[in-house]
Design a protein around this motif. Structure first.
Motif, mmCIF file in Angstrom:
data_model
loop_
_atom_site.group_PDB
_atom_site.id
_atom_site.type_symbol
_atom_site.label_atom_id
_atom_site.label_comp_id
_atom_site.label_asym_id
_atom_site.label_seq_id
_atom_site.Cartn_x
_atom_site.Cartn_y
_atom_site.Cartn_z
ATOM 1 N N TYR A 8 5.809 6.635 4.205
ATOM 2 C CA TYR A 8 3.817 6.496 3.881
ATOM 3 C C TYR A 8 4.049 7.728 2.684
ATOM 4 C CZ TYR A 8 -0.734 6.926 4.450
ATOM 5 O OH TYR A 8 -1.966 6.472 3.788
ATOM 6 N N ASN A 9 4.636 8.544 2.464
ATOM 7 C CA ASN A 9 3.890 9.332 1.595
ATOM 8 C C ASN A 9 4.308 9.199 0.630
ATOM 9 O OD1 ASN A 9 2.733 11.283 3.218
ATOM 10 N ND2 ASN A 9 4.167 12.843 3.621
ATOM 11 N N ARG A 10 5.919 7.989 -0.283
ATOM 12 C CA ARG A 10 5.783 7.734 -0.836
ATOM 13 C C ARG A 10 5.142 6.429 -1.529
ATOM 14 N NH1 ARG A 10 11.779 6.579 0.691
ATOM 15 N NH2 ARG A 10 12.214 9.377 1.310
ATOM 16 N N LEU A 11 5.117 5.547 -0.350
ATOM 17 C CA LEU A 11 4.257 4.867 -0.868
ATOM 18 C C LEU A 11 2.910 4.363 -0.973
ATOM 19 C CD1 LEU A 11 6.180 2.244 1.637
ATOM 20 C CD2 LEU A 11 6.234 2.037 -0.693
ATOM 21 N N ALA A 12 2.056 5.565 -0.196
ATOM 22 C CA ALA A 12 0.812 5.204 -0.208
ATOM 23 C C ALA A 12 0.086 5.263 -1.326
ATOM 24 C CB ALA A 12 0.071 6.575 1.086
ATOM 25 N N SER A 13 0.439 6.671 -3.130
ATOM 26 C CA SER A 13 0.180 6.023 -4.226
ATOM 27 C C SER A 13 0.126 5.038 -5.035
ATOM 28 C CB SER A 13 0.720 7.474 -4.541
ATOM 29 O OG SER A 13 2.282 7.523 -4.755
ATOM 30 N N LEU A 14 1.509 3.977 -4.542
ATOM 31 C CA LEU A 14 1.545 2.783 -5.283
ATOM 32 C C LEU A 14 0.600 2.209 -4.694
ATOM 33 C CD1 LEU A 14 5.062 2.886 -4.695
ATOM 34 C CD2 LEU A 14 4.546 4.253 -6.895
ATOM 35 N N PRO A 15 0.065 1.155 -5.985
ATOM 36 C CA PRO A 15 -0.707 -0.121 -5.905
ATOM 37 C C PRO A 15 -0.368 -0.802 -4.202
ATOM 38 C CG PRO A 15 -0.414 0.253 -8.469
ATOM 39 C CD PRO A 15 0.802 1.185 -7.272
ATOM 40 N N PHE A 16 -1.372 -1.410 -3.894
ATOM 41 C CA PHE A 16 -0.359 -1.843 -2.469
ATOM 42 C C PHE A 16 -0.022 -1.187 -1.148
ATOM 43 C CE2 PHE A 16 -1.807 -4.894 -5.945
ATOM 44 C CZ PHE A 16 -2.766 -5.263 -5.265
ATOM 45 N N GLY A 17 0.371 -0.235 -1.983
ATOM 46 C CA GLY A 17 1.238 0.757 -0.532
ATOM 47 C C GLY A 17 1.079 0.741 0.207
ATOM 48 N N ARG A 18 -0.341 1.338 1.175
ATOM 49 C CA ARG A 18 -0.861 1.106 1.648
ATOM 50 C C ARG A 18 -0.309 -0.171 3.199
ATOM 51 N NH1 ARG A 18 -4.312 5.134 -0.074
ATOM 52 N NH2 ARG A 18 -4.082 6.734 0.547
ATOM 53 N N GLN A 19 -0.700 -1.206 2.307
ATOM 54 C CA GLN A 19 0.057 -2.694 2.499
ATOM 55 C C GLN A 19 1.138 -2.904 2.954
ATOM 56 O OE1 GLN A 19 -2.213 -1.696 0.288
ATOM 57 N NE2 GLN A 19 -4.386 -2.860 0.122
ATOM 58 N N ILE A 20 1.854 -2.173 1.834
ATOM 59 C CA ILE A 20 3.637 -2.441 2.317
ATOM 60 C C ILE A 20 4.289 -1.669 3.282
ATOM 61 C CG2 ILE A 20 5.780 -2.288 0.849
ATOM 62 C CD1 ILE A 20 3.814 -2.755 -1.985
ATOM 63 N N PHE A 21 3.122 -1.094 3.745
ATOM 64 C CA PHE A 21 4.061 -0.191 4.656
ATOM 65 C C PHE A 21 3.740 -0.670 5.386
ATOM 66 C CE2 PHE A 21 3.179 3.312 7.915
ATOM 67 C CZ PHE A 21 4.679 4.295 8.122
ATOM 68 N N SER A 22 1.913 -0.960 6.107
ATOM 69 C CA SER A 22 1.262 -1.054 7.215
ATOM 70 C C SER A 22 2.200 -2.847 6.829
ATOM 71 C CB SER A 22 0.087 -1.696 6.891
ATOM 72 O OG SER A 22 -0.782 -0.933 6.913
ATOM 73 N N PHE A 23 3.201 -3.361 6.723
ATOM 74 C CA PHE A 23 3.657 -4.518 6.349
ATOM 75 C C PHE A 23 5.470 -3.947 6.989
ATOM 76 C CE2 PHE A 23 7.369 -7.743 5.423
ATOM 77 C CZ PHE A 23 7.053 -8.936 5.233
ATOM 78 N N ILE A 24 5.986 -2.899 6.542
ATOM 79 C CA ILE A 24 7.074 -2.484 7.217
ATOM 80 C C ILE A 24 7.177 -2.090 8.178
ATOM 81 C CG2 ILE A 24 8.238 -0.478 6.667
ATOM 82 C CD1 ILE A 24 7.887 -0.629 3.804
ATOM 83 N N VAL A 25 5.877 -0.939 8.817
ATOM 84 C CA VAL A 25 5.456 -0.903 10.558
ATOM 85 C C VAL A 25 5.404 -2.041 11.164
ATOM 86 C CG1 VAL A 25 4.425 -0.034 12.271
ATOM 87 C CG2 VAL A 25 4.645 1.109 9.684
ATOM 88 N N CYS A 26 4.871 -3.676 11.033
ATOM 89 C CA CYS A 26 5.555 -4.799 11.633
ATOM 90 C C CYS A 26 6.479 -5.279 11.986
ATOM 91 C CB CYS A 26 3.752 -5.250 10.903
ATOM 92 S SG CYS A 26 1.620 -4.932 11.499
ATOM 93 N N ARG A 27 6.633 -4.834 10.276
ATOM 94 C CA ARG A 27 8.347 -6.325 10.582
ATOM 95 C C ARG A 27 9.355 -5.460 12.146
ATOM 96 N NH1 ARG A 27 9.233 -10.805 9.003
ATOM 97 N NH2 ARG A 27 11.481 -10.441 8.381
ATOM 98 N N ILE A 28 9.088 -3.377 12.004
ATOM 99 C CA ILE A 28 10.017 -2.870 12.526
ATOM 100 C C ILE A 28 9.534 -3.252 14.418
ATOM 101 C CG2 ILE A 28 10.474 -0.562 13.782
ATOM 102 C CD1 ILE A 28 10.138 -0.140 10.098
ATOM 103 N N ALA A 29 7.991 -4.170 14.778
ATOM 104 C CA ALA A 29 7.448 -3.683 15.653
ATOM 105 C C ALA A 29 6.234 -4.775 15.943
ATOM 106 C CB ALA A 29 6.182 -1.925 16.533
ATOM 107 N N PRO A 30 7.030 -5.842 15.936
ATOM 108 C CA PRO A 30 6.285 -7.774 15.174
ATOM 109 C C PRO A 30 4.626 -7.615 16.122
ATOM 110 C CG PRO A 30 8.386 -7.840 16.045
ATOM 111 C CD PRO A 30 8.468 -6.397 16.145
ATOM 112 N N TYR A 31 4.860 -6.744 17.449
ATOM 113 C CA TYR A 31 3.394 -7.241 18.059
ATOM 114 C C TYR A 31 2.109 -6.868 17.401
ATOM 115 C CZ TYR A 31 0.432 -7.799 21.967
ATOM 116 O OH TYR A 31 -0.743 -8.334 22.493
ATOM 117 N N PHE A 32 2.153 -5.701 16.432
ATOM 118 C CA PHE A 32 1.206 -4.828 15.976
ATOM 119 C C PHE A 32 0.546 -5.685 14.945
ATOM 120 C CE2 PHE A 32 2.665 -1.237 17.155
ATOM 121 C CZ PHE A 32 1.766 -0.247 17.988
ATOM 122 N N SER A 33 1.334 -7.134 14.033
ATOM 123 C CA SER A 33 1.670 -8.300 13.066
ATOM 124 C C SER A 33 0.444 -8.941 13.996
ATOM 125 C CB SER A 33 2.424 -8.559 12.794
ATOM 126 O OG SER A 33 3.107 -9.247 13.708
#
Length: 151
Positions: A8-33
């Motif tokens: 999260y800390n690596r991605l959060a400062s990048l453009p769309f980083g929080r969205q990418i992190f959220s997408f990754i979390v939902c790929r790992i735990a699909p019900y959250f998507s």
């Protein structure tokens, strides 16, 4: 530092980083998507998750469905727990109590706060999560019991 928090800390400062992190979390735990969450902030003792009010998360009253709010509360509480427990610890949610306080008619923000929780000991931890609407009204409250085992 926990792996998810590092990513999260690596991605959060990048453009769309929080969205990418959220997408990754939902790929790992699909019900959250199913709620299309956005993890807005994550640090030890704190997590903030938002969802948009859209047709797929509404009920017959055109308000955000209770289970969608449970889902976002579990995500916020789980991410905060993961960021807070010591490295190599394991945790799992073992219970949740909820209160539906007001109709959820707008986009929502869930905040899990664990600053007052002793994370360096084993056992059940009560994680509070509050969900508010865009006007700042508290619409939902949860207490999630997380069972923590130290490595």
């Amino acid at each position: 530092m926990r792996k998810n928090l590092k990513i999260y800390n690596r991605l959060a400062s990048l453009p769309f980083g929080r969205q990418i992190f959220s997408f990754i979390v939902c790929r790992i735990a699909p019900y959250f998507s199913t709620i299309k969450p956005q993890i807005q902030e994550l640090k030890p003792g704190y997590a903030q998750v938002t969802i948009k009010k859209r047709r797929k998360v509404t009920n017959h009253l055109n308000t955000v469905h209770a289970i969608a709010m449970c889902n976002m509360a579990e995500l916020a509480g789980g991410m905060m727990t993961d960021a807070s427990v010591p490295d190599k610890s394991r945790w799992i949610p073992v219970g949740m109590t909820v209160e539906y306080l007001k109709k959820a008619k707008t986009d929502l923000t869930a905040v899990a706060s664990g600053d007052n929780i002793e994370w360096n000991t084993e056992g059940d931890k009560k994680v509070p999560v509050e969900v508010k609407d865009t006007e700042g009204n508290l619409v939902f409250r949860a207490e999630i019991t997380m069972n923590v085992r130290l490595a």
